[in-house]
Design a protein around this motif. Sequence first.
Motif, PDB file in Angstrom:
ATOM      1  N   SER A 294       0.832  -1.200   0.000  1.00 26.02           N
ATOM      2  CA  SER A 294       0.000   0.000   0.000  1.00 26.02           C
ATOM      3  C   SER A 294       0.867   1.250   0.000  1.00 26.02           C
ATOM      4  O   SER A 294       2.081   1.195   0.234  1.00 26.02           O
ATOM      5  CB  SER A 294      -0.912   0.007   1.229  1.00 26.02           C
ATOM      6  N   LYS A 296       2.312   3.665   1.683  1.00 23.26           N
ATOM      7  CA  LYS A 296       2.612   3.984   3.083  1.00 23.26           C
ATOM      8  C   LYS A 296       2.996   5.442   3.268  1.00 23.26           C
ATOM      9  O   LYS A 296       2.772   6.028   4.323  1.00 23.26           O
ATOM     10  CB  LYS A 296       3.710   3.055   3.592  1.00 23.26           C
ATOM     11  N   SER A 298       1.679   8.025   1.734  1.00 28.65           N
ATOM     12  CA  SER A 298       0.428   8.770   1.843  1.00 28.65           C
ATOM     13  C   SER A 298      -0.252   8.512   3.183  1.00 28.65           C
ATOM     14  O   SER A 298      -0.792   9.421   3.804  1.00 28.65           O
ATOM     15  CB  SER A 298      -0.499   8.400   0.694  1.00 28.65           C
ATOM     16  N   LYS A 299      -0.212   7.260   3.635  1.00 28.22           N
ATOM     17  CA  LYS A 299      -0.853   6.922   4.905  1.00 28.22           C
ATOM     18  C   LYS A 299      -0.201   7.656   6.063  1.00 28.22           C
ATOM     19  O   LYS A 299      -0.883   8.161   6.967  1.00 28.22           O
ATOM     20  CB  LYS A 299      -0.778   5.413   5.129  1.00 28.22           C
ATOM     21  N   LEU A 300       1.122   7.741   6.062  1.00 26.30           N
ATOM     22  CA  LEU A 300       1.823   8.442   7.134  1.00 26.30           C
ATOM     23  C   LEU A 300       1.452   9.913   7.158  1.00 26.30           C
ATOM     24  O   LEU A 300       1.222  10.499   8.223  1.00 26.30           O
ATOM     25  CB  LEU A 300       3.336   8.270   6.963  1.00 26.30           C
ATOM     26  N   THR A 302      -1.287  11.399   5.829  1.00 28.19           N
ATOM     27  CA  THR A 302      -2.716  11.702   5.994  1.00 28.19           C
ATOM     28  C   THR A 302      -3.267  11.257   7.344  1.00 28.19           C
ATOM     29  O   THR A 302      -4.057  11.966   7.962  1.00 28.19           O
ATOM     30  CB  THR A 302      -3.532  11.058   4.868  1.00 28.19           C
ATOM     31  N   THR A 303      -2.854  10.069   7.815  1.00 27.27           N
ATOM     32  CA  THR A 303      -3.385   9.560   9.087  1.00 27.27           C
ATOM     33  C   THR A 303      -2.457   9.834  10.260  1.00 27.27           C
ATOM     34  O   THR A 303      -2.860   9.748  11.413  1.00 27.27           O
ATOM     35  CB  THR A 303      -3.654   8.050   9.007  1.00 27.27           C
ATOM     36  N   GLY A 304      -1.189  10.142   9.959  1.00 26.05           N
ATOM     37  CA  GLY A 304      -0.249  10.457  11.030  1.00 26.05           C
ATOM     38  C   GLY A 304       0.505   9.263  11.570  1.00 26.05           C
ATOM     39  O   GLY A 304       1.386   9.426  12.421  1.00 26.05           O
ATOM     40  N   SER A 305       0.198   8.058  11.090  1.00 27.22           N
ATOM     41  CA  SER A 305       0.917   6.881  11.574  1.00 27.22           C
ATOM     42  C   SER A 305       0.768   5.728  10.590  1.00 27.22           C
ATOM     43  O   SER A 305      -0.177   5.687   9.811  1.00 27.22           O
ATOM     44  CB  SER A 305       0.409   6.445  12.947  1.00 27.22           C
ATOM     45  N   MET A 306       1.704   4.827  10.649  1.00 26.60           N
ATOM     46  CA  MET A 306       1.608   3.586   9.883  1.00 26.60           C
ATOM     47  C   MET A 306       2.641   2.611  10.445  1.00 26.60           C
ATOM     48  O   MET A 306       3.627   3.004  11.062  1.00 26.60           O
ATOM     49  CB  MET A 306       1.795   3.829   8.390  1.00 26.60           C
ATOM     50  N   GLU A 411       6.798   0.769  13.875  1.00 23.81           N
ATOM     51  CA  GLU A 411       5.704   1.767  13.795  1.00 23.81           C
ATOM     52  C   GLU A 411       6.332   3.142  13.561  1.00 23.81           C
ATOM     53  O   GLU A 411       7.352   3.514  14.141  1.00 23.81           O
ATOM     54  CB  GLU A 411       4.939   1.738  15.111  1.00 23.81           C
ATOM     55  N   LYS A 414       3.842  10.341  13.142  1.00 22.32           N
ATOM     56  CA  LYS A 414       4.109  11.740  12.832  1.00 22.32           C
ATOM     57  C   LYS A 414       4.016  12.558  14.121  1.00 22.32           C
ATOM     58  O   LYS A 414       3.026  12.453  14.858  1.00 22.32           O
ATOM     59  CB  LYS A 414       3.080  12.215  11.809  1.00 22.32           C
TER      60      LYS A 414
END
Length: 415
Positions: A294, A296, A298-300, A302-306, A411, A414
């Motif tokens: 995926s 990752k 963008s996920k970091l 936009t969501t602040g974590s991955m 993990e 952000k």
Amino acid sequence: MKKLILISALLLAGSNLMAQGFLKKLKQKAEEAASKTIDNVIEGKAKKNTEASTTVQPAAKTESSPGTTNAAVTSTTAYDFVPGTKVLLSDNFAQDALGQFPLKWYTRSKGEIVTLNTAKGNWLRVYPGTFVSPVVNIGENSTIEFDLIMNWPKAGGYMVPAIGFALYDRGNKGEILSYDYRLKNCLKFTIAPYRSEAAVQLTSFENVAKKLESDKYKVANFENKVGSVIHVAISIQKERVRIWLDQEKVFDLPQAAPLNGNLNQFKIDMSASNYTNEQLGYYVSNFRFAEGSSDKRSKLLTTGSMETSGILFATNSAEVQSDNEGVIKEVAAAMSENPDLKIKIIGHTDAVGKQEANLILSAKRAESVRDALVKTYKINTDRIETEGKGSTTPITNDTSEEGKTMNRRVEFIKI
């Protein structure tokens, strides 16, 4: 008689003296002319150099930085394609007979397996028409790679044919070749050479309607690729599509692929040409379809974590053995593109062993990931914090090997 001889001698001597004087004057004038010419050249060069210096480096007149000069702007980038690890389809035509069309593929045109004097292995030579791969179920995250050779006379006077590559849905044993096929979901891009460059364009369809038509990307000096192997790499992460030609990224489109497109067949289209078959040759080989990861990055953002279990460490060690999903590279790219981004890296282990030892090990693993970001990707260490939580926060109580793998993770948060 003596007087006559004396007068003749004096006249002759005078003539010699006059000739020598005349020659001396000619020589002096020549030297003066040459000196003047040289002076003019030197002055001209000096003037030209002064003008050039003034043109290239004028005195800067800005309110913010008086007395400074404008510096040249340079940029750097990186080849960040990460191939998927789980292979869905691989085909280099090694099993196919020379001179025959490959058994697993489909066409309405003509194609044949050949060998080349400039590249190893078997190659499918395509002719004007359509060619379809075996069925391969492309998930929402996937990577596609193949090699392409395009050969034509550089001194030829005809338009060079374009070649297109596409992913379609509902493919089933060549159904796409049917004239009754109705387009629903599709992702395709075309390479159209023209003179010394090539225009690359991407188009996608979602539920019959056109979703996106990109601008044309111009690949410069494309004539240098004639007759050489061009490696094509494609990454699909849900809607995001990235395409590289020989490590040159031609597209990075965040909303291009059709959602829930169920793409499952690869198609090649070659346009017609006025060149003869002896003058022109397009070849493809070394196909590799794989399950990707995926987005990752963008996920970091936009969501602040991955988090990921794709960073693998040596047993009971903090040494990074591999980064199969390219997570470290993705995080580095996110931090390079966002200079204000700061993160915390948290290491986790499974429950095997003593808790105190696991806490130390997880902290060291987080530090190893940080060191990779700093040393390999030149991220400032002041932007990264690290922490180890050992086995204190598992995401599953499953004690099987699969469950242990899920708990052994890194993990990124952000901050």
